[in-house]
Design a protein around this motif. Structure first.
Motif, mmCIF file in Angstrom:
data_model
loop_
_atom_site.group_PDB
_atom_site.id
_atom_site.type_symbol
_atom_site.label_atom_id
_atom_site.label_comp_id
_atom_site.label_asym_id
_atom_site.label_seq_id
_atom_site.Cartn_x
_atom_site.Cartn_y
_atom_site.Cartn_z
ATOM 1 N N ARG A 110 -10.332 7.704 -2.142
ATOM 2 C CA ARG A 110 -8.920 7.498 -1.846
ATOM 3 C C ARG A 110 -8.542 8.261 -0.579
ATOM 4 N NH1 ARG A 110 -3.961 10.298 -3.464
ATOM 5 N NH2 ARG A 110 -2.283 8.786 -3.668
ATOM 6 N N GLN A 155 1.036 4.055 -2.908
ATOM 7 C CA GLN A 155 0.770 5.478 -2.708
ATOM 8 C C GLN A 155 1.911 6.335 -3.230
ATOM 9 O OE1 GLN A 155 -0.414 6.048 1.368
ATOM 10 N NE2 GLN A 155 -2.423 5.200 0.909
ATOM 11 N N MET A 171 1.426 14.773 -11.622
ATOM 12 C CA MET A 171 1.490 15.077 -13.062
ATOM 13 C C MET A 171 0.095 15.304 -13.633
ATOM 14 S SD MET A 171 4.408 12.675 -14.777
ATOM 15 C CE MET A 171 4.251 11.125 -13.930
ATOM 16 N N GLY A 172 -0.907 15.347 -12.792
ATOM 17 C CA GLY A 172 -2.261 15.642 -13.261
ATOM 18 C C GLY A 172 -3.088 14.422 -13.622
ATOM 19 N N PHE A 173 -2.646 13.237 -13.214
ATOM 20 C CA PHE A 173 -3.437 12.037 -13.484
ATOM 21 C C PHE A 173 -4.526 11.891 -12.419
ATOM 22 C CE2 PHE A 173 0.150 11.149 -16.091
ATOM 23 C CZ PHE A 173 -0.171 10.119 -16.940
ATOM 24 N N SER A 174 -5.668 11.311 -12.805
ATOM 25 C CA SER A 174 -6.672 10.947 -11.817
ATOM 26 C C SER A 174 -6.578 9.445 -11.563
ATOM 27 C CB SER A 174 -8.062 11.330 -12.299
ATOM 28 O OG SER A 174 -8.998 11.044 -11.272
ATOM 29 N N ILE A 175 -7.360 8.956 -10.598
ATOM 30 C CA ILE A 175 -7.286 7.543 -10.238
ATOM 31 C C ILE A 175 -8.633 6.878 -10.503
ATOM 32 C CG2 ILE A 175 -6.817 5.899 -8.373
ATOM 33 C CD1 ILE A 175 -5.050 7.987 -7.070
ATOM 34 N N ILE A 196 -8.062 -3.447 4.372
ATOM 35 C CA ILE A 196 -9.074 -2.827 3.514
ATOM 36 C C ILE A 196 -8.998 -3.557 2.187
ATOM 37 C CG2 ILE A 196 -9.743 -0.706 2.312
ATOM 38 C CD1 ILE A 196 -8.489 0.827 4.715
ATOM 39 N N GLU A 236 -1.152 18.817 -17.263
ATOM 40 C CA GLU A 236 -2.507 19.335 -17.229
ATOM 41 C C GLU A 236 -3.357 18.429 -16.341
ATOM 42 O OE1 GLU A 236 -5.805 20.051 -20.744
ATOM 43 O OE2 GLU A 236 -4.014 18.856 -21.072
ATOM 44 N N VAL A 237 -4.155 19.015 -15.466
ATOM 45 C CA VAL A 237 -5.048 18.221 -14.616
ATOM 46 C C VAL A 237 -6.417 18.169 -15.275
ATOM 47 C CG1 VAL A 237 -6.072 17.972 -12.331
ATOM 48 C CG2 VAL A 237 -3.803 18.977 -12.572
ATOM 49 N N LEU A 238 -6.909 16.980 -15.551
ATOM 50 C CA LEU A 238 -8.196 16.862 -16.234
ATOM 51 C C LEU A 238 -9.338 16.692 -15.256
ATOM 52 C CD1 LEU A 238 -7.115 14.546 -19.155
ATOM 53 C CD2 LEU A 238 -7.403 17.008 -19.194
ATOM 54 N N GLU A 239 -9.100 15.885 -14.216
ATOM 55 C CA GLU A 239 -10.159 15.718 -13.216
ATOM 56 C C GLU A 239 -9.524 15.361 -11.879
ATOM 57 O OE1 GLU A 239 -12.674 12.258 -13.908
ATOM 58 O OE2 GLU A 239 -11.172 11.505 -15.296
ATOM 59 N N ALA A 240 -10.283 15.640 -10.829
ATOM 60 C CA ALA A 240 -9.743 15.438 -9.485
ATOM 61 C C ALA A 240 -9.686 13.957 -9.152
ATOM 62 C CB ALA A 240 -10.621 16.166 -8.479
ATOM 63 N N VAL A 241 -8.837 13.638 -8.216
ATOM 64 C CA VAL A 241 -8.756 12.273 -7.707
ATOM 65 C C VAL A 241 -10.026 12.007 -6.887
ATOM 66 C CG1 VAL A 241 -7.462 10.801 -6.116
ATOM 67 C CG2 VAL A 241 -6.252 12.357 -7.661
ATOM 68 N N PRO A 242 -10.667 10.845 -7.096
ATOM 69 C CA PRO A 242 -11.920 10.595 -6.377
ATOM 70 C C PRO A 242 -11.727 10.601 -4.857
ATOM 71 C CG PRO A 242 -11.316 8.691 -7.731
ATOM 72 C CD PRO A 242 -10.308 9.747 -7.989
ATOM 73 N N VAL A 278 -0.292 11.603 -9.652
ATOM 74 C CA VAL A 278 -1.256 12.650 -9.303
ATOM 75 C C VAL A 278 -0.584 14.024 -9.466
ATOM 76 C CG1 VAL A 278 -2.575 13.663 -7.387
ATOM 77 C CG2 VAL A 278 -2.712 11.200 -7.852
ATOM 78 N N GLN A 301 -7.373 6.916 3.146
ATOM 79 C CA GLN A 301 -6.152 7.386 3.797
ATOM 80 C C GLN A 301 -6.433 7.902 5.209
ATOM 81 O OE1 GLN A 301 -4.400 10.059 0.968
ATOM 82 N NE2 GLN A 301 -3.408 8.413 -0.159
ATOM 83 N N ARG A 331 0.844 -1.202 0.000
ATOM 84 C CA ARG A 331 0.000 0.000 0.000
ATOM 85 C C ARG A 331 0.882 1.256 0.000
ATOM 86 N NH1 ARG A 331 -5.048 -0.952 -0.870
ATOM 87 N NH2 ARG A 331 -5.387 -2.173 0.994
ATOM 88 N N LYS A 357 -6.724 10.811 -18.762
ATOM 89 C CA LYS A 357 -5.390 10.776 -18.154
ATOM 90 C C LYS A 357 -5.541 10.140 -16.775
ATOM 91 C CE LYS A 357 -1.742 14.191 -17.438
ATOM 92 N NZ LYS A 357 -1.491 15.625 -17.391
#
Lengths: 349, 684
Positions: free
Chosen positions: B378, A120, A129-133, B458, B369-375, A127, B382, A116, A192
């Motif tokens: 996550r 992370q 670099m602008g990636f989402s998950i 988890i 470039e940020v396209l969308e936020a991390v959900p 993240v 944490q 884990r 992305k």
């Protein structure tokens, strides 16, 4: 000879001197000292202040002698208070019953699982670099796990992905790649994302194989995406993960869902490419770290994205496998035995 | 694929030193995993890919090497000693299923002196890791490893001719294979059959009865092309793996079939054989070469680098592609028959990239470039983990599999998902609870001297939901033994029910899933009196309790162990309380403690709920600071002490106002729970 007035004044001063000695001997803390200080030196009602008031009543020829006596007392008071203050502010030395060399009390803080933790670390780089998950189901259909990724039914490439089946059409996903399809069906480019998750293979457990492990997938789709971007992003990622000076190599490979495909090797951290008998790199000096490539046009067609307009790249990497390499862990099974003597070490990471 | 360097050199000159040669091979995608020197030859073990059957022979490897070195292949000739008769005079080949067998060639060679192979042939067979058998069998293997085209030799005398049919097996037919195993054939399997019976399973394995022996003189060499999917299905159903089917299921070079037959016949003439004047070649629907349009613009669009037309033409030409320039930087490309993997423009671009060199493609970092936020899930996970680390819980990750015998004892109430082809019978289900793994880990650590085991996981659990399967993200917690290590300041406490409950509460509070509540549950995981359901907004989101001794026995664990399991998918689907800032109070509070006796069977939660509902002026909060039973307390009673904090946010609170509020609390508790105030329990 002293004049009677002076003698009387001296007696008064001596009384206060005795008082000072008695009272200061009883002082135990700064608060009491402050009170005594106030009693003697208060500007309005302090003993010394009041004695100075009395000076006015002396004859001019007697004044110097009386003043001398009073100033002597004032100095004594001040010196004593200052000495007391210093003494009170210095902490008492331990008197033997406290051995301050004893260890301190600690709160026990739980440890994250190393997989884990490493996951992370990887996620954070992407993240930034602008990636989402994104995520997806672990029980998958044959369509998402294979067909949509350009593995035709009965294609021998499927043999490289030994599969645990639930039914003819349902299986435990063998890689995180089916989530690529699920995301591209839902969203239109630009895309992305990274996709971390559990994957399954029909492997008998041994030091480097397990039937369940973790993978992370990346996917970028947009207009004008090239192989040069794939190289740029993955090189940046690997340098963040393994250090700026790590050597990286891209070489041709084959995956049904990318074309062209590239395997990415990094220089062997175990031997630094110096040991011809190295067990980690087999003496080649290189360690295979991830698979990647430009998204295959057939994959785009399967999700109704026009490969003439859009292009993209993808990669997949084993999280636990890479963690083994990064931390120098020789047996993959350690990760899932969950021996706390193993896991707790990672609070230090 | 094993490649002999000496054998490769029969096709192409390789002069560079070995390390450099191997590096260059790697950079065109042919990774040598291992190499060793045997009898002055170097045997390379080259990793091959499922889409490149052309590299499963020395000829195909040589084509790659020649293109890499910009040299050309050496010509080989295969002279024959011919009989006056044609092959068709000996056998009458009929393809009855053109889909499964698009081309069938064969040649008869008579008068072969069957016996041990000469040294040069033995060496080659041994280099491939096989045991030489006799010159006829060795020749068939030689052709396979030389060219990648599998061929088969029948003993002509043992074929009940003249008709040889390529057809699907008939119901009830069986064959004894070269491996000495009799297998039943089904009607979707393709066979080679003489007038009486199947003599080979097409593309998979020959039959024992028609096999070449040391007594064989006349042979019929088969060189055919079979449908890859059919070969794969048949060999999977029969559980047979051969070098031949490995190649057929990946796709053989249909144009090469006759040459392979001639090559084998020519080699057999070295052992006294005479080949028939003409081979048979049944090829009902000759295939045209594939043609693909290649646009120079697409090459740079995909690779991010401009590559000269000259380089494109030279590379594809060297690899055996035919090019016709349509317009400037646009070509019609003819794909050679041996490249079954090349179907689209992208496939050609990969060929160009491979030989251009991946290392020469520039490194371009795209804009960040940020396209969308991390959900948000996550972040929730944490935060939850942080709360648990803080409570001293270590994180574990278990395999998702479950043992059906143990699963049955758990009685999770969920129908498990079964794996059809599990690794072992003890891992044939997917887990329906995280508890099994946690207890397993507890036992593992206890057995290795770790007494205090406080862990969480988890991960998903899985179950059947009518006809469908479902998976849910769960949080599992378990705790047992000392909470820390012995220290000179005092011994650590032991894990207990309330340690676990505190951790569960901390999890929910850290995510602002409050107020939550607990309810007595009676779940089979837990001891009857120590089992609670965890509720948020009236819905059950999990459970906790003292693990039932039945489950501890399953892992030979001494108790007590306390555990909890929460459904995070369900919880995360709900709205947490929004975060709200409250300024620190300006006026001081007044604290009053209240000690009283109450019936022993009144749960604290009921008193708490009553107080929560009560409207008491200035009451800011309350907590339980003492709980006691036994001793001088009557048996049916227990003693509770509550601490109430009062505050007027707008002014300093007056004693009489607090007295009033306190009296209201006492009055209400008396009427609701018949409490008796204890001496000195009431503040003055």
């Amino acid at each position: 000879m002293l004049s009677p007035n002076i003698r009387k004044f001296k007696t008064t001063i001596d009384v206060y001197r005795t008082k000072l000695e008695e009272q200061s001997a009883q002082i135990q803390d700064l608060r009491a000292l402050e009170e005594l200080h106030h009693q003697f030196l208060s500007r309005k009602r302090g003993t010394i202040t009041l004695l100075f008031e009395q000076l006015k009543e002396f004859d001019p020829e007697e004044k110097p002698a009386a003043g001398q006596l009073l100033n002597a007392l004032k100095n004594e008071v001040q010196e004593r208070f200052s000495a007391l203050e210093t003494k009170l502010k210095t902490p008492a030395k331990p008197k033997g019953e406290i051995d301050i060399s004893l260890p301190g009390e600690k709160l026990y803080w739980g440890a994250p699982h190393p997989v884990r933790l490493f996951q992370q670390e990887i996620e954070n780089i992407f993240v930034s670099m602008g990636f989402s998950i994104e995520g997806g189901p672990e029980i998958e259909t044959d369509y998402y796990n294979f067909e949509a990724l350009n593995f035709p039914p009965h294609h021998p490439a499927r043999d490289d992905w030994d599969t645990l089946y639930i039914t003819d059409k349902l299986l435990l996903r063998t890689h995180t790649s089916p989530v690529q399809i699920r995301v591209m069906e839902k969203k239109k480019p630009p895309i992305k994302i990274i996709i971390p998750g559990k994957v399954f293979r029909r492997e008998t457990p041994d030091p480097t194989h397990l039937p369940m492990f973790f993978q992370i997938e990346g996917l970028v789709v947009d207009k004008g995406i090239t192989f040069a971007h794939l190289k740029g992003t993955l090189e940046y990622f690997l340098k963040r993960l393994f250090g700026e000076r790590i050597k990286i190599r891209f070489r041709p490979s084959f995956f049904p869902f990318t074309e062209p495909s590239a395997e990415v090797d990094i220089e062997c951290l175990a031997c630094g490419a110096k040991n011809p008998d190295c067990r980690i790199c087999g003496g080649t000096g290189w360690k295979e770290i991830l698979g990647s490539g430009m998204v295959d046009p057939q994959v785009f067609k399967n999700v109704n994205i026009d490969p003439e307009t859009y292009s993209g790249w993808a990669f997949g990497m084993g999280i636990d496998r890479t963690a083994m390499f990064a931390f120098g862990i020789s047996d993959m099974r350690y990760f899932f035995e969950n021996d706390l003597r193993f896991i707790r070490q990672f609070t230090l990471k | 694929m094993k490649i002999s360097l000496a054998w490769l050199r029969e096709y192409v000159d390789v002069e560079s030193p070995l390390p450099e040669f191997l590096d260059r091979l790697t950079m065109i995608g042919l990774v040598v995993e291992e190499w060793k020197e045997i009898n002055g030859d170097i045997i390379l073990d080259v990793e091959t890919y499922a889409n490149r059957p052309d590299t499963l022979g020395h000829l195909g490897m040589a084509r790659e090497v020649a293109a890499m070195l910009r040299s050309s292949l050496k010509e080989q000739t295969w002279p024959l000693t011919e009989l006056p008769a044609k092959t068709s005079a000996f056998v009458d080949v009929q393809i009855l299923d053109e889909d499964l067998c698009p081309r069938y060639c064969g040649i008869v060679v008579t008068g072969v002196k069957t016996g041990p192979s000469p040294d040069w042939l033995r060496a080659k067979i041994e280099a491939m890791g096989l045991r030489p058998i006799n010159n006829v069998v060795d020749v068939t293997n030689y052709v396979l490893f030389a060219t990648g085209q599998p061929i088969h030799a029948f003993d002509l005398a043992k074929i009940a001719g003249p008709r040889l049919a390529i057809r699907r097996a008939k119901k009830g037919e069986a064959i004894r294979t070269l491996e000495g195993k009799t297998v039943a054939l089904s009607t979707d399997m393709l066979v080679i059959a003489d007038e009486k019976r199947p003599v080979a399973i097409a593309g998979v394995i020959g039959g024992e009865e028609s096999a070449v022996t040391d007594a064989t003189q006349d042979v019929f060499i088969e060189s055919a092309t079979f449908d890859p999917v059919s070969v794969r299905k048949t060999r999977k159903a029969l559980e047979i793996q051969t070098d031949a089917c490995y190649r057929f299921e990946r796709g053989a070079d249909i144009a090469f079939a006759p040459q392979a037959a001639i090559m084998a016949a020519s080699l057999l003439t070295q052992f006294g054989g005479k080949a028939a004047k003409e081979p048979v070649d049944i090829y009902p629907k000759p295939r045209k070469l594939k043609e693909i349009v290649l646009r120079g613009r697409r090459i740079s669009d995909l690779l991010g680098v401009d590559i000269d037309d000259e380089f494109v033409e030279m590379t594809l030409g060297d690899l055996g592609f035919g090019l016709t320039a349509n317009q400037h930087s646009i070509w019609r490309v003819q794909v050679p028959s041996f490249r079954v993997d090349i179907e689209r423009e992208a496939d050609l671009i990969e060929e160009i990239a491979r030989f251009y060199g991946y290392d020469k493609i520039p490194v371009v970092v795209p804009p960040l470039e940020v396209l969308e936020a991390v959900p948000s899930d996550r972040e929730k996970i944490q935060k939850l983990s942080q709360a648990l680390f803080h409570h001293g819980f270590d994180e574990v990750i278990n395999q998702s599999f479950a043992d059906p015998e143990k699963e049955a004892v758990f009685r999770s109430g969920k129908a498990p998902v079964e794996i059809r082809n599990p690794i072992s019978t003890k891992a044939s289900l997917l887990r329906t609870t995280l508890l099994g793994g946690l207890l397993e880990n507890t036992a593992w650590n206890r057995n290795r001297g770790t007494e205090g085991v406080h862990i969480f996981e988890i991960g998903n659990i899985y179950f059947r939901n009518e006809d469908a399967t479902a998976e849910k993200l769960h949080l599992g917690l378990s705790t047992t033994g000392p909470l820390g290590t012995p220290h000179w300041k005092g011994r650590p406490g032991e894990a207990n029910f309330f340690h676990l409950k505190g951790a569960v509460e901390a999890c929910l509070e850290s995510l602002r899933y409050a107020p939550f509540s607990f309810k007595e549950d009676g779940h089979p995981f837990f001891e009857e009196d120590y089992s609670l359901a965890v509720l948020y907004k009236g819905e059950k989101i999990g459970r906790m309790g003292q693990v039932h001794s039945r489950l501890l026995d399953l892992y030979s664990l001494g108790g007590p162990v306390y555990a909890a399991e929460l459904d995070l998918d369900l919880l995360f689907g709900k709205q947490p309380r929004p975060f709200e800032y409250v300024p620190p109070p300006k006026f001081p509070s007044v604290v009053r403690d209240l000690s009283f006796l109450v019936d022993r069977d009144v749960p604290f939660q009921e008193i708490k709920q009553a107080l929560d509902k009560m409207v008491v002026p200035y009451l800011e909060e309350f907590s339980i600071i003492d709980h006691y039973a036994g001793g001088r307390i009557p048996r049916d009673k227990k003693s509770l002490s509550l601490r109430f904090t009062f505050r007027n946010p707008k002014a300093t609170l007056l004693a009489k106002d607090v007295d009033k509020a306190e009296q209201k609390i006492i009055k209400n508790l008396k009427s609701a729970f018949k409490i008796q105030l204890r001496e000195g329990g009431e503040s003055p």
